[in-house]
Enzyme design. Structure first.
Site, PDB file in Angstrom:
ATOM      1  N   VAL A  87       7.254   2.147   4.455  1.00 61.77           N
ATOM      2  CA  VAL A  87       8.237   1.491   3.594  1.00 61.77           C
ATOM      3  C   VAL A  87       7.816   1.615   2.127  1.00 61.77           C
ATOM      4  CG1 VAL A  87       9.404  -0.691   3.036  1.00 61.77           C
ATOM      5  CG2 VAL A  87       8.960  -0.084   5.417  1.00 61.77           C
ATOM      6  N   CYS A  88       6.527   1.492   1.843  1.00 60.44           N
ATOM      7  CA  CYS A  88       6.040   1.617   0.464  1.00 60.44           C
ATOM      8  C   CYS A  88       6.275   3.029  -0.065  1.00 60.44           C
ATOM      9  CB  CYS A  88       4.558   1.266   0.393  1.00 60.44           C
ATOM     10  SG  CYS A  88       4.182  -0.415   0.932  1.00 60.44           S
ATOM     11  N   ASP A  89       6.040   4.019   0.774  1.00 62.97           N
ATOM     12  CA  ASP A  89       6.297   5.411   0.437  1.00 62.97           C
ATOM     13  C   ASP A  89       7.780   5.586   0.103  1.00 62.97           C
ATOM     14  OD1 ASP A  89       7.389   8.129   1.457  1.00 62.97           O
ATOM     15  OD2 ASP A  89       5.240   8.550   1.363  1.00 62.97           O
ATOM     16  N   SER A 139       0.851  -1.197   0.000  1.00 65.61           N
ATOM     17  CA  SER A 139       0.000   0.000   0.000  1.00 65.61           C
ATOM     18  C   SER A 139       0.880   1.237   0.000  1.00 65.61           C
ATOM     19  CB  SER A 139      -0.933   0.024   1.210  1.00 65.61           C
ATOM     20  OG  SER A 139      -1.696   1.215   1.189  1.00 65.61           O
TER      21      SER A 139
END
EC number: 1.11.1.24
Length: 166
Positions: free
Chosen positions: A59-61, A54
């Site tokens: 971490v995805c950002d 997501s």
């Protein structure tokens, strides 16, 4: 299949595991304007596909921002970030984050990408953190299924693979 955990808990990956040397499977995902995007749309280019559970999480950002920075330095490489976030949420996030070198695409509709690349976490209906590099002839040249979903991928190895692919 790759052994993956998410927050320490084992998850079941659904779909076909992709390996280096495989012909890259096609898929249909949605762009931020809801138009379909397929692997064939970027034929003739090297593709670095960054997969995140997501985009709105830490971490995805960071992963998407890192590949956005690196994309500006790569010649003839298209960088896609795939998640099951809604296209509207991806568009909002990209605008707020100033992302302009990576194309975010959504697999929320039918998990076409996730199933084709063996990245669907069955228990969560999210995609497992992973990175794929596909050369201009549609051959997979790099694969990383991150073993713990909350860890970062190996950015350097993925970027070097993208630079080395033709």
């Amino acid at each position: 299949m790759a052994a993956v955990t998410f927050k320490g808990n084992p998850v079941t990956l659904v779909g076909t595991e992709v390996k280096v040397g495989d012909k890259a499977p096609n898929f249909t995902v949605l762009a931020n304007d809801l138009s379909p995007v397929t692997l064939d749309d970027s034929k003739g280019h090297v593709r670095l596909i960054s997969v995140v559970p997501s985009i709105d999480t830490g971490v995805c950002d960071a992963q998407t921002r890192r590949f956005n920075e690196e994309a500006a330095k790569l010649d003839n490489v298209k960088v896609l970030t795939v998640s099951v976030d809604l296209p509207f949420a991806q568009k909002r996030w990209c605008a707020a984050a100033g992302i302009d070198n990576v194309q975010t695409v959504s697999d929320h509709r039918d998990l076409s990408f996730g199933e084709a690349y063996g990245a669907v976490m069955q228990e969560l209906r999210l995609l497992a953190r992973s990175v794929f590099v596909i050369d201009s002839n549609d051959t997979v040249t790099y694969v990383e299924y991150v073993s713990e979903g909350t860890d970062h991928p190996n950015y350097e190895a993925a970027i070097e693979a993208a630079k080395a692919a033709k």
